[in-house]
Motif scaffolding. Structure first.
Motif, PDB file in Angstrom:
ATOM      1  N   VAL A 102      34.932  42.777  38.141  1.00 37.36           N
ATOM      2  CA  VAL A 102      33.730  41.943  38.035  1.00 37.36           C
ATOM      3  C   VAL A 102      33.732  41.193  36.709  1.00 37.36           C
ATOM      4  CG1 VAL A 102      31.216  41.969  37.855  1.00 37.36           C
ATOM      5  CG2 VAL A 102      32.349  43.376  39.588  1.00 37.36           C
ATOM      6  N   GLN A 103      34.069  41.879  35.624  1.00 33.99           N
ATOM      7  CA  GLN A 103      34.090  41.229  34.311  1.00 33.99           C
ATOM      8  C   GLN A 103      35.130  40.117  34.257  1.00 33.99           C
ATOM      9  OE1 GLN A 103      33.960  44.328  31.039  1.00 33.99           O
ATOM     10  NE2 GLN A 103      33.746  45.650  32.837  1.00 33.99           N
ATOM     11  N   LEU A 104      36.295  40.349  34.834  1.00 34.13           N
ATOM     12  CA  LEU A 104      37.329  39.312  34.851  1.00 34.13           C
ATOM     13  C   LEU A 104      36.894  38.113  35.692  1.00 34.13           C
ATOM     14  CD1 LEU A 104      40.455  41.624  35.217  1.00 34.13           C
ATOM     15  CD2 LEU A 104      39.857  40.259  33.208  1.00 34.13           C
ATOM     16  N   ALA A 205      44.886  45.279  29.946  1.00 32.54           N
ATOM     17  CA  ALA A 205      43.996  45.821  28.911  1.00 32.54           C
ATOM     18  C   ALA A 205      43.585  44.719  27.940  1.00 32.54           C
ATOM     19  CB  ALA A 205      44.688  46.959  28.173  1.00 32.54           C
ATOM     20  N   ARG A 206      44.537  43.870  27.567  1.00 31.47           N
ATOM     21  CA  ARG A 206      44.225  42.762  26.658  1.00 31.47           C
ATOM     22  C   ARG A 206      43.254  41.785  27.316  1.00 31.47           C
ATOM     23  NH1 ARG A 206      45.584  37.676  25.987  1.00 31.47           N
ATOM     24  NH2 ARG A 206      47.114  37.673  27.685  1.00 31.47           N
ATOM     25  N   ARG A 207      43.497  41.472  28.583  1.00 33.01           N
ATOM     26  CA  ARG A 207      42.635  40.514  29.277  1.00 33.01           C
ATOM     27  C   ARG A 207      41.221  41.060  29.463  1.00 33.01           C
ATOM     28  NH1 ARG A 207      47.379  38.965  33.582  1.00 33.01           N
ATOM     29  NH2 ARG A 207      48.113  37.064  32.555  1.00 33.01           N
ATOM     30  N   LEU A 208      41.118  42.360  29.735  1.00 32.84           N
ATOM     31  CA  LEU A 208      39.785  42.945  29.904  1.00 32.84           C
ATOM     32  C   LEU A 208      39.021  42.933  28.590  1.00 32.84           C
ATOM     33  CD1 LEU A 208      37.704  44.336  31.696  1.00 32.84           C
ATOM     34  CD2 LEU A 208      38.813  46.520  31.161  1.00 32.84           C
ATOM     35  N   ALA A 209      39.687  43.252  27.498  1.00 32.46           N
ATOM     36  CA  ALA A 209      39.023  43.206  26.193  1.00 32.46           C
ATOM     37  C   ALA A 209      38.535  41.795  25.886  1.00 32.46           C
ATOM     38  CB  ALA A 209      39.975  43.708  25.110  1.00 32.46           C
ATOM     39  N   GLU A 210      39.336  40.797  26.236  1.00 32.13           N
ATOM     40  CA  GLU A 210      38.939  39.403  25.996  1.00 32.13           C
ATOM     41  C   GLU A 210      37.776  38.993  26.892  1.00 32.13           C
ATOM     42  OE1 GLU A 210      42.530  37.279  26.692  1.00 32.13           O
ATOM     43  OE2 GLU A 210      43.366  37.690  24.691  1.00 32.13           O
ATOM     44  N   ALA A 211      37.705  39.558  28.094  1.00 32.47           N
ATOM     45  CA  ALA A 211      36.653  39.178  29.042  1.00 32.47           C
ATOM     46  C   ALA A 211      35.263  39.475  28.507  1.00 32.47           C
ATOM     47  CB  ALA A 211      36.864  39.899  30.374  1.00 32.47           C
ATOM     48  N   ALA A 212      35.146  40.475  27.634  1.00 33.30           N
ATOM     49  CA  ALA A 212      33.836  40.804  27.064  1.00 33.30           C
ATOM     50  C   ALA A 212      33.234  39.607  26.332  1.00 33.30           C
ATOM     51  CB  ALA A 212      33.958  42.001  26.120  1.00 33.30           C
ATOM     52  N   GLY A 213      34.090  38.754  25.785  1.00 30.08           N
ATOM     53  CA  GLY A 213      33.594  37.584  25.076  1.00 30.08           C
ATOM     54  C   GLY A 213      32.927  36.561  25.978  1.00 30.08           C
TER      55      GLY A 213
END
Length: 281
Positions: A102-104, A205-213
């Motif tokens: 969902v976040q992505l 993992a990198r993409r999910l962390a970036e998605a928070a932005g």
């Protein structure tokens, strides 16, 4: 179950039909759409519930050899699913890795999504999720054949109940977890798909962390439901997600582990019904 041909392959999905608001429900790694059986039973009288079985390791139809089975690829597959069925103003619900999807999708624009519900899910730096996800990701480095050998131990209930398996994910869902592990134990082509997903974990993992932005730009209703005392998905992450979403609201659910649809389906139905009225004003 219905089926639809998408770019990655054929996807099975449940669709209760009807004219009610569309609610699309996403499951996690090594799970299938049956995660949502309880909530669908409670919502389907006046909501159109759709639950695809995504290629995350418990699916029963192998994907094409060139399919992108990373989390980002699977998120784009969900967007394609929404487009192909011409679903609009969707409430997108995700539990466990489904919430990461969902976040992505939100980070990618979420054009057809009107509301989101994040249910005890991976976020920020928690992918793969703690001991459970890390064990799977490490096993994914094995060859598909050896991964299948590793997964044979999931035939034993005692192993399924360990923290490295499903023990910290659900209080009462052992019948479901037994069913979910069967495809990788018996189908070489499903093992190949699962290993492809697990080997993408580092980049995912990198993409999910970036998605928070991207979450602060999702100025639409958002509900964050978190299992109180969750040992796999930190409750602090639920609070952070609710704070990042401009219309975010957090509700903690007692008596549940991560898989709230299995442990507390009635509470989940009540909260989703309050959030997505059958007849919107």
């Amino acid at each position: 179950m219905k089926e639809i041909e998408l770019s990655a392959g054929t996807i099975d999905y449940q669709d209760t039909g009807g004219d009610g608001p569309a609610v699309v429900l996403l499951h996690g790694l090594m799970m299938d759409a049956s995660l949502w059986e309880g909530p669908i039973a409670g919502l389907s009288a006046d909501h159109r519930c759709l639950a695809p079985t995504l290629p995350l390791g418990a699916h029963r139809r192998a994907m094409r050899a060139n399919a992108d089975l990373s989390l980002l690829g699977t998120a784009r597959l969900v967007t394609e699913f929404l487009d192909r069925l011409d679903l609009r103003d969707v409430t997108l619900v995700g539990n466990d890795t489904g919430g990461a999807l969902v976040q992505l999708i939100v980070a990618d624009g979420a054009a057809r999504v009107g509301r989101v519900v994040l249910v005890s899910c991976e976020a920020f730096d928690n992918y793969p999720a703690r001991v459970t996800g890390t064990t799977l990701a490490l096993a994914g480095r094995l060859s598909p054949r050896m991964f299948g050998v590793f997964m044979q131990q999931m035939r034993l209930r005692a192993v399924r109940r360990l923290p490295i398996a499903f023990g910290w994910l659900t209080h009462r869902g052992d019948a479901a977890t037994r069913r979910w592990t069967r495809p990788v134990m018996t189908r070489p082509e499903i093992r190949r798909d699962a290993v492809r997903t697990l080997r993408a974990a580092g980049e995912d993992a990198r993409r999910l962390a970036e998605a928070a932005g991207s979450l602060p730009s999702f100025d639409r209703p958002a509900l964050v439901l978190w299992a109180a005392g969750d040992r796999v998905m930190p409750p602090e992450h639920g609070r952070r997600l609710a704070a990042l979403l401009p219309q975010g609201r957090l509700v903690e659910i007692a008596g549940s582990r991560t898989l709230v649809p299995l442990d507390q389906p009635e509470q989940l139905v009540r909260l989703i019904r309050e959030f997505v009225p059958a007849h919107r004003q």
